[in-house]
Design a protein around this motif. Structure first.
Motif: not given
Length: 267
Positions: A69-70, A72, A249, A252-253
């Motif tokens: 993902t962005p 990560e 998500a 995480e971001a």
């Protein structure tokens, strides 16, 4: 194919079993927690599963590695010196005490050690939320020498958490003043709201302040403080029941953004 080796390793706190050729080339890895075998080459699947068979603990999904993902990708490119995620609870105090432990004998206890005990107690309680989809960062530095004791990000939103040592002490809350025992009252809640506002600006998201009292004997609140949530350290586990604010998500971001030291240097 014969001669495959299974090599255990840990990445980001999770165990992985790597399947390698004798020349060291990696063919796949098994993530036990996720129950997934990630194949780097589709033609090696049968040989990889035979090598892993003694180590499999249940049903597994087999396929190519998931696309990062962005968030990560941002974490992978973050310089270790700029990554706040490894900070321990009370990191700034631990460093300060290591540099200057103070005299061996003191007439009164070192207030830094009491503050450290509070941050460690609260930090441990917040880290217990990890299994419920929350992330915690400790000792987040702010320009001017200030810092946020703890920042928690999860399904229930974002909180700046200030840990206050109150062991066996009566606490009186009269917004914005906090009184510990017979000590002089201080406008602590005003500072907590200011820190949350600074965090909101840095992360471009709503951040709410939370005062965590470590081991108080009694807490009296004259009126519900504006915006500030007040909990004892034993009550912090209740944050796990909060939800409906952030999707995984988004969590995480925001965690990826918050763990970057440069995010806070721009304030």
């Amino acid at each position: 194919m014969s001669g495959l080796r299974v090599v255990p390793a840990y990445r980001h706190g999770r165990e992985r079993l790597y399947v390698c050729r004798t020349d060291g080339t990696t063919l796949a890895w098994y993530d036990r927690e996720a129950g997934r075998v990630n194949l780097l080459g589709a033609d090696d699947g049968d040989d990889v599963l035979r090598a892993l068979r003694p180590f499999l603990t249940g049903p597994v999904t087999v396929g190519p590695p998931p696309v990062p993902t962005p968030a990560e990708l941002a974490r992978l490119t973050l310089h270790p010196d700029d990554d706040l995620a490894p900070n321990r609870p009370g990191e700034a105090l631990l460093v300060a005490l290591d540099r200057d432990p103070g005299p061996a004998r003191r007439l009164r206890p070192d207030p830094r050690r009491r503050a450290l005990a509070a941050e460690e107690t609260v930090g441990r309680a917040l880290e217990e939320l990890e299994g419920a989809g929350w992330h915690t960062l400790h000792s987040v530095p702010l320009p001017g020498g200030d810092r946020i004791h703890h920042l928690v990000i999860g399904p229930g939103g974002l909180f700046t958490v200030h840990a206050l040592y109150a062991r066996r002490t009566r606490v009186l809350v009269a917004d914005p003043m906090i009184t510990l025992g017979r000590r002089e009252a201080e406008p602590l809640l005003r500072r907590l709201r200011a820190d949350a506002d600074r965090a909101s600006y840095a992360l471009t998201a709503e951040v709410r302040p939370l005062l965590a009292l470590a081991g108080p004997a009694e807490v009296t609140v004259t009126a519900q403080p504006r915006r500030v949530r007040i909990l004892q350290d034993a009550e912090l586990a209740g944050l796990a029941r909060l939800g409906g604010v952030l999707k995984p998500a988004d969590v995480e971001a925001l965690h990826g953004m918050a763990r970057d030291r440069n995010t806070w240097a721009r304030l």
